[in-house]
Design a protein around this motif. Structure first.
Motif, short mmCIF file in Angstrom:
data_model
loop_
_atom_site.label_atom_id
_atom_site.label_comp_id
_atom_site.label_asym_id
_atom_site.label_seq_id
_atom_site.Cartn_x
_atom_site.Cartn_y
_atom_site.Cartn_z
N ARG A 175 0.83 -1.21 0.00
CA ARG A 175 0.00 0.00 0.00
C ARG A 175 0.86 1.26 0.00
O ARG A 175 0.53 2.27 -0.62
CB ARG A 175 -0.92 -0.02 1.21
N ARG A 176 1.99 1.20 0.71
CA ARG A 176 2.88 2.36 0.79
C ARG A 176 3.35 2.78 -0.60
O ARG A 176 3.59 3.96 -0.87
CB ARG A 176 4.08 2.03 1.67
N TYR A 177 3.49 1.81 -1.51
CA TYR A 177 3.95 2.10 -2.87
C TYR A 177 2.81 2.03 -3.89
O TYR A 177 3.05 1.90 -5.08
CB TYR A 177 5.08 1.13 -3.24
N ARG A 178 1.58 2.14 -3.39
CA ARG A 178 0.38 2.17 -4.22
C ARG A 178 0.28 0.93 -5.12
O ARG A 178 -0.17 1.00 -6.26
CB ARG A 178 0.35 3.45 -5.07
N CYS A 179 0.69 -0.20 -4.58
CA CYS A 179 0.56 -1.48 -5.27
C CYS A 179 -0.53 -2.31 -4.59
O CYS A 179 -0.78 -2.15 -3.39
CB CYS A 179 1.88 -2.25 -5.24
N VAL A 180 -1.14 -3.20 -5.35
CA VAL A 180 -2.27 -3.98 -4.85
C VAL A 180 -1.94 -5.47 -4.93
O VAL A 180 -1.54 -5.95 -5.99
CB VAL A 180 -3.54 -3.68 -5.68
#
Length: 266
Positions: A175-180
């Motif tokens: 989430r910190r790197y906007r990945c799912v």
């Protein structure tokens, strides 16, 4: 062009543009018996599949490097509102030290994927089942993922397959790197969900050959309810659902049944 199919696609786009449901690839011999019309030219298979479904996950990009004209051709053969999810090339993910993947990541992202324009869905970064979580190295990899290419925003989803990733710490890191994280319905790989993610990416891998739609209609109804929950409420978000692997010959029927139950297909 099949006018009725084109109308269905327009209905899908207008009905709920946040939902995409599809299969993995469009070239599979058994589909020529139970999905594609008899005698359909192989060169017309993408055109046909993209008018029955709303998305396709491309596996070929995992193994090979494609050129810009190929992506432009895919864009031109598919209707408005359709999307492609692309598996990133394996040279970026199948390595001992992920922090050293910068060149491979750039080579894939700059290979011409921006030619898909508005039809570019999430990029899938698939890792080997034997690849365990090394938090420092994995964070270094995530820091290498670009947020755009040629002005086109990118979305990244992480197909991690080792049980060590099934932790709140990994979800927070992604989430910190906007990945799912990919949510995988499988007996072999962990099912990892992030309720706060910007979108959902589901890979349904339990299709059974003895069931016409791969999953029973009752099971598909449960997935449909989950999709509605994700795309409704105060924070509606995109969801991508792929019927993939398992009894692959049943995948198109399963995807079309989910679209039907969602009211996005006649």
């Amino acid at each position: 062009m099949d006018t009725s199919a084109s109308t269905r696609q327009s209905d899908i786009s207008a009905g709920n543009p946040r939902i995409r449901v599809g299969i993995g690839g469009w070239t599979f011999e058994p589909w020529r018996d139970n999905f594609y019309p008899a005698g359909l030219s192989h060169s017309k298979e993408l055109q046909y599949a993209s008018r029955q479904l709303t998305a396709i996950e491309v596996n070929g990009t995992y193994y090979s490097t494609f050129k810009p004209p190929t992506f432009a051709k895919w864009h031109g053969e598919t209707p408005e509102g359709f999307m492609f999810s692309l598996k990133a090339n394996r040279f970026a993910t199948n390595r001992r030290v992920l922090a050293e993947a910068g060149d491979s990541i750039a080579r894939f992202v700059d290979s011409g994927i921006s030619e898909l324009k508005d039809k570019l869905g999430p990029i899938v970064w698939q890792f080997m089942p034997s690849k365990a979580l090394d938090p420092g190295d994995f964070e270094a990899f995530l820091a290498l993922l670009p947020q755009q290419v040629d002005g086109l925003p990118l979305r990244h989803t992480l197909d991690v397959r080792h049980p060590s990733f099934a932790t709140p710490e990994f979800v927070a890191l992604a989430r910190r790197y906007r990945c799912v994280p990919v949510y995988t319905d499988s007996g072999k790989f962990p099912a990892i969900a992030d309720a706060e993610a910007d979108f959902a990416y589901l890979r349904l891998m339990r299709s059974e050959s003895g069931v016409r739609t791969g999953y029973t209609t009752e099971a598909i109804a449960q997935w449909a309810q989950g999709v509605r929950t994700w795309t409704g409420g105060e924070r509606p978000r995109d969801v991508f659902v792929y019927f993939i692997n398992g009894a692959k010959e049943r995948a198109p029927a399963g995807a079309m049944e989910l679209l039907r139950q969602l009211g996005l297909r006649g």
